[in-house]
Structures are given as structure tokens and as C-alpha cells.
Design a protein around this motif. Structure first.
Motif, short mmCIF file in Angstrom:
data_model
loop_
_atom_site.label_atom_id
_atom_site.label_comp_id
_atom_site.label_asym_id
_atom_site.label_seq_id
_atom_site.Cartn_x
_atom_site.Cartn_y
_atom_site.Cartn_z
N CYS A 419 26.00 26.60 36.16
CA CYS A 419 25.86 27.53 35.03
C CYS A 419 26.07 26.82 33.70
CB CYS A 419 26.86 28.68 35.17
SG CYS A 419 26.48 29.82 36.53
N GLN A 420 27.00 25.89 33.68
CA GLN A 420 27.21 25.11 32.46
C GLN A 420 25.96 24.29 32.12
OE1 GLN A 420 29.53 25.30 30.31
NE2 GLN A 420 31.15 26.38 31.40
N SER A 421 25.31 23.76 33.15
CA SER A 421 24.07 23.02 32.91
C SER A 421 23.02 23.91 32.26
CB SER A 421 23.53 22.46 34.24
OG SER A 421 24.39 21.49 34.77
N GLY A 425 21.66 23.48 28.58
CA GLY A 425 20.31 22.94 28.65
C GLY A 425 20.31 21.48 29.04
N ASN A 426 21.34 21.06 29.78
CA ASN A 426 21.49 19.66 30.19
C ASN A 426 21.26 19.57 31.69
OD1 ASN A 426 22.18 17.03 30.73
ND2 ASN A 426 24.30 17.20 30.01
N PHE A 427 20.13 19.02 32.09
CA PHE A 427 19.76 18.97 33.51
C PHE A 427 19.79 17.53 34.04
CE2 PHE A 427 17.46 22.65 31.64
CZ PHE A 427 18.24 23.65 32.24
N GLN A 472 9.82 18.95 36.59
CA GLN A 472 11.28 18.92 36.67
C GLN A 472 11.79 18.23 37.94
OE1 GLN A 472 13.21 19.97 34.08
NE2 GLN A 472 11.23 20.28 33.08
N SER A 473 10.92 17.59 38.69
CA SER A 473 11.30 17.01 39.98
C SER A 473 12.48 16.06 39.88
CB SER A 473 10.11 16.26 40.59
OG SER A 473 9.10 17.15 40.98
N GLU A 474 12.51 15.23 38.82
CA GLU A 474 13.55 14.21 38.70
C GLU A 474 14.80 14.72 37.99
OE1 GLU A 474 13.27 11.34 40.21
OE2 GLU A 474 11.24 11.83 40.90
N ASN A 475 14.81 15.98 37.61
CA ASN A 475 15.99 16.57 36.98
C ASN A 475 16.87 17.23 38.04
OD1 ASN A 475 15.56 15.82 34.30
ND2 ASN A 475 14.23 17.59 33.91
N ASP A 476 18.00 17.73 37.59
CA ASP A 476 18.93 18.38 38.51
C ASP A 476 18.35 19.69 39.04
OD1 ASP A 476 21.76 18.49 39.63
OD2 ASP A 476 21.64 20.42 38.61
#
Length: 486
Positions: A419-421, A425-427, A472-476
Motif C-alpha cells: 500500500c505504501q508503494s 507511486g514507487n514501484f 510494468q513487467s520489470e517493476n514490483d
């Protein structure tokens, strides 16, 4: 190694030399037949062949506990005739119990007998881990199956009205026994206690991604001798500075190490690592050990196991539950299946990288369990993302939503972190989104293979696929929130 307390009259599976396990009954030997010196053994009469032999205790297993597993691994007309002969013997034994009192005594006796066996199995499984004693080398592998209601002689009884409580108690006992029979071996996080005694075996490690890097760092930290290899060689440099050795190819790592572990992105990559040019298989020879820590489908894991063991190697699947942060902190959960002795040999490695390790039996079980775990994780993440999206659209504070959730039954570190992510907006990747989608896909396919629908996972999978299409594959995994906003 015996897993039950045996006595004359017990039905068993006995293994003699290179012959497959065979059903038999422990009987009293002829008076003029001397018992062999050395290890404890019992005189067994084998069904179907009428042969007799002294069998070492470590080559005997309970017939009822291991019936399903043995039938799976041994085929043939003579074998089936032997099993049929055992079942006929059991039926005749049960039919001889004519009075309800006799039956109840038999049921009680059988339950106590089987419960004793499971307790002894648990006692063995929680013994000090490490290299097994020499006398255990020839024991055939520990099976994953435990006692089932339909494999016991009491299964043929017809319960009378009013006996529901007895059925419930028996089901409860069976569930408890299944839980106990799985070897749950816990190891405290080395990040907090640092009391791991490293094995003297040479350890190899293939794959230095988000998970592998943290694993290797902790192996080195706890004093293991580690040889590393990665497709992108530069990733090896930090570990070489910490004392690791460099392997030029997977085959070289395997050939120079006693136990080689790997952690690769997906089933195809895991298979290519084994079967490809200069791959793992080329370094396998009798006694070499390979532990695959990748999350994959059970079919691929089984295939890898078969090619490794065909060369005389030993195999263990050991996918890990966790993320980059847990990997770095030595707090992973390891789900293992396959060669039990190899699981024991990996004791210090698992303690260095994780807080708990589970032995789940035959190859494929750990892959199945891991897919289920990650299916739940991915579905939960999709629900969080959908909820935060709805809060935004409905003009509700996402910060307040997180606070409310943190005060209720859903409160956990995973919820807070993801939720913090979303709020920030930090993935930054902690568990790659593409890997979650891969695991959802494999879990759905596993459900299809057993004709079981997984509608929640299917819905979550579509959202993750949409997130992949948004690059977004390489993001969290928390970046799935961006797909919900489209």
C-alpha cells in the motif's frame, strides 16, 4: 531407516537388494534359523511369491502408511497379484471380527498403532539435520504420502447411525497426522542470531537475480564455500570480492561442487539451464546434487528430476516464498521435495537463507504448494490494487483506507509495504510483476489439469496481464495498481 515401530504380525513393504519394495508380513522365523548378526532385522514372508527373507529394519515400511506411494512406483502383474493377496488377507482378518466390541477394539488398536507410527516419523524428521549416518544410505526414499482412510483395514466398516462423532474424530486425527508427517524444519533468521554452522560441502549457485543475490550473500556471510555463475557475468563480481569462486559454466560449477543450487526466472529458463549447452546435466555424475529453487510447474520439475537422477545425481526442488527484502534478510520460507537425504544435507544452507524449511515429500509437491501460495499472494495484491483504485474514484482517502486496514484482520507487513508503494507511486522491484503473472498462469493451468476452476486467480491474472501490457513487467507486483487505473 524404519519409520514405524515394528513387530511380528505387521504388514510391511520390504526391500531386498535391488528388487523393488514388495508387500509382506513380519512372521516368526523357524526355530532352527539363526538371526543374522549386525543390524536389527525381521523375518518377512512376502505375498504372491511365498518367499521368506531376513530384512533389515531400515528397509521396512508400514504397508498401510505407504500403500499409495508404493503402488505408484512399482508396476507389473506379479506385483499386482501380491497386492491383491494382501488385500484379501486384510479382508479375511476384518471379517473375523464378528462382534461390535471386537471391531471397536480393532479400530482403537489400529488407530493407536498408526498414531504411534506418525509420532515416530515426526520424531525422526525433527532430529538434528546434516549428513545421514552411513547405515541409512541404502534406505529407499521417504514417501510424501501419509495414512488415508481408504487404505486402512478399518475403511471397510460400515458405520452405524449415531457414529458421526467417530467419523469426525477419525477425519480430524487423519488431518493432524498429515500435518505431522510433513517434516517442518524451522531455522531462525541468520540475520538475527548468526548461529549457523556451515556445511563442509562445496556449494555452487546459479542465477544471481533479485532472490539469488540475497541467498548467495547470506550463504557467504555464514561461512559457506560458494562457487557462483550468472548469465550476466558482472553480477558475480560483488560476490567474488566477498570470497566466492567463479564458475565459467553451469556444468563446471556442478562438476566442481558437491551441491549446486539454482534460482531462475521461469520453467523454460530452468529447463534450459539444465539441458542447454554446458548446462547442469553435463556436470552431473553419480553423487552430484542439484537443488532447483525456481518456481515452476510440477511437470517441469519432475522432468528435471528425472534427467538428473538418470545420470546418478540427486535432486531436490526447493522453491522459496518471499521477496528481495526477505531474501537479503535471510527470512525466506523454503518448500522442498525430493531426495530427503539431500534435504538434510542442505540444512545449513537453508538456515542461512531462510527462517523455515518444509519437506513435502515427492518431487512436484513443493512446486504445487508454491504455485498455490503465489496464486493467493497475486490475487490478494490485485484486490488491494482494485480497492485503492475504487477509493480514489469514490473520493475516499487512500491514506485513511490503509490506516483502517492496518487496524483490522488484514493487517500485515505485506499489506503495509504494498500500500505504501501505491501511495508513493514507487514501484521499485521487490517481487517482479512478471513473475507473479507467470505464477498465476501456472496455478490456473494446474487447476485445469485437475478439473478445478480458479476464477479469482483467473481474474487477477487478467489484471496482471494488462499491467504487463503497460510495460510494468520489470517493476514490483504493486504496479498492478496502474492497470486498475486504466
Amino acid at each position: 531407516m524404519a519409520t514405524v515401530s515394528l513387530r511380528v504380525g505387521d504388514l510391511v513393504w520390504g526391500k531386498l537388494g535391488r528388487y523393488p519394495p514388495w508387500p509382506g508380513k513380519i512372521v516368526n522365523p523357524p526355530k532352527d534359523l539363526k538371526k543374522p548378526r549386525g543390524k536389527k532385522c525381521f523375518f518377512v514372508k512376502f505375498f504372491g511369491t511365498e518367499d521368506h527373507a531376513w530384512i533389515k529394519v531400515d528397509q521396512l515400511k508400514s504397508y498401510h502408511l505407504h500403500k499409495e506411494e508404493m503402488i505408484k512406483i512399482t508396476k507389473g502383474k506379479r506385483f499386482q497379484q501380491a497386492v491383491d493377496a494382501v488385500e484379501e488377507f486384510i479382508k479375511s482378518k476384518v471379517s473375523a471380527l464378528t462382534s461390535p466390541e471386537d471391531r471397536n477394539k480393532h479400530i482403537s488398536s489400529e488407530d493407536n498403532r498408526q498414531n504411534l507410527s506418525v509420532a515416530e516419523i515426526s520424531e525422526h524428521n525433527t532430529r538434528k539435520r546434516g549428513r545421514p549416518p552411513k547405515e541409512e544410505k541404502d534406505a529407499f526414499p521417504e514417501p510424501s504420502t501419509v495414512k488415508r482412510l481408504d487404505t486402512s483395514p478399518v475403511a471397510s466398516y460400515k458405520w452405524k447411525p449415531g457414529s458421526c462423532s467417530a467419523i469426525i474424530q477419525k477425519l480430524k486425527a487423519t488431518a493432524e497426522e498429515e500435518a505431522e508427517s510433513t517434516s517442518i524444519q524451522a531455522a531462525d533468521s541468520t540475520a538475527t542470531n548468526g548461529n549457523v554452522i556451515p556445511t563442509d560441502k562445496r556449494i555452487g549457485f546459479l542465477g544471481l537475480g533479485l532472490m539469488g543475490s540475497g541467498i548467495v550473500a547470506n550463504l557467504l556471510k555464514m561461512g559457506h564455500m560458494v562457487t557462483v555463475w550468472n548469465r550476466t557475468g558482472e553480477k558475480c563480481d560483488p560476490f567474488l570480492q566477498e570470497g566466492a569462486r567463479l564458475g565459467r559454466t553451469p556444468a563446471e560449477v556442478v562438476s566442481t561442487c558437491d551441491i549446486t543450487l539454482s534460482c531462475i526466472s521461469d520453467p523454460k529458463a530452468a529447463k534450459d539451464l539444465v539441458l542447454g549447452p554446458s548446462g547442469v546435466l553435463q556436470g552431473i555424475r553419480p553423487g552430484k546434487c542439484y537443488v532447483d529453487m525456481s518456481t515452476m510447474d510440477p511437470e517441469t520439475s519432475t522432468e528435471i528430476s528425472q534427467v538428473i537422477t538418470s545420470r546418478g545425481g540427486r535432486f531436490l526442488e526447493a522453491p522459496v516464498s518471499g521477496n528481495r527484502q526477505l531474501s537479503e534478510n535471510g527470512m525466506l520460507v523454503i518448500l522442498a521435495a525430493g531426495d530427503k537425504a539431500l534435504f538434510d544435507d542442505c540444512s545449513s544452507c537453508f538456515q542461512a537463507m531462510g527462517k523455515k524449511s518444509f519437506y513435502l515429500g515427492e518431487v512436484g509437491n513443493a512446486s504445487k504448494m508454491m504455485l498455490i501460495v503465489n496464486m493467493i499472494l497475486g490475487s490478494f495484491m490485485a484486490s488491494i490494487a482494485e480497492g485503492f483504485t475504487l477509493a480514489k474514484i469514490a473520493s475516499q482517502s487512500q491514506e485513511v483506507l490503509l490506516y483502517i486496514l492496518s487496524q483490522g484482520p488484514l493487517a500485515c507487513a505485506f499489506l503495509d509495504q504494498k500500500c505504501q508503494s501505491i501511495l508513493q507511486g514507487n514501484f521499485k522491484p521487490d517481487f517482479l510483476l512478471k513473475h507473479v503473472q507467470k505464477d498465476l498462469r501456472l496455478a490456473i493451468a494446474m487447476g485445469d489439469s485437475v478439473n478445478h476452476s480458479t476464477p479469482m486467480a483467473a481474474a487477477a491474472n487478467e489484471v496482471f496481464k494488462k499491467a504487463k501490457a503497460l510495460d510494468q513487467s520489470e517493476n514490483d507486483m504493486s504496479a498492478v495498481y496502474l492497470a486498475c487505473n486504466q
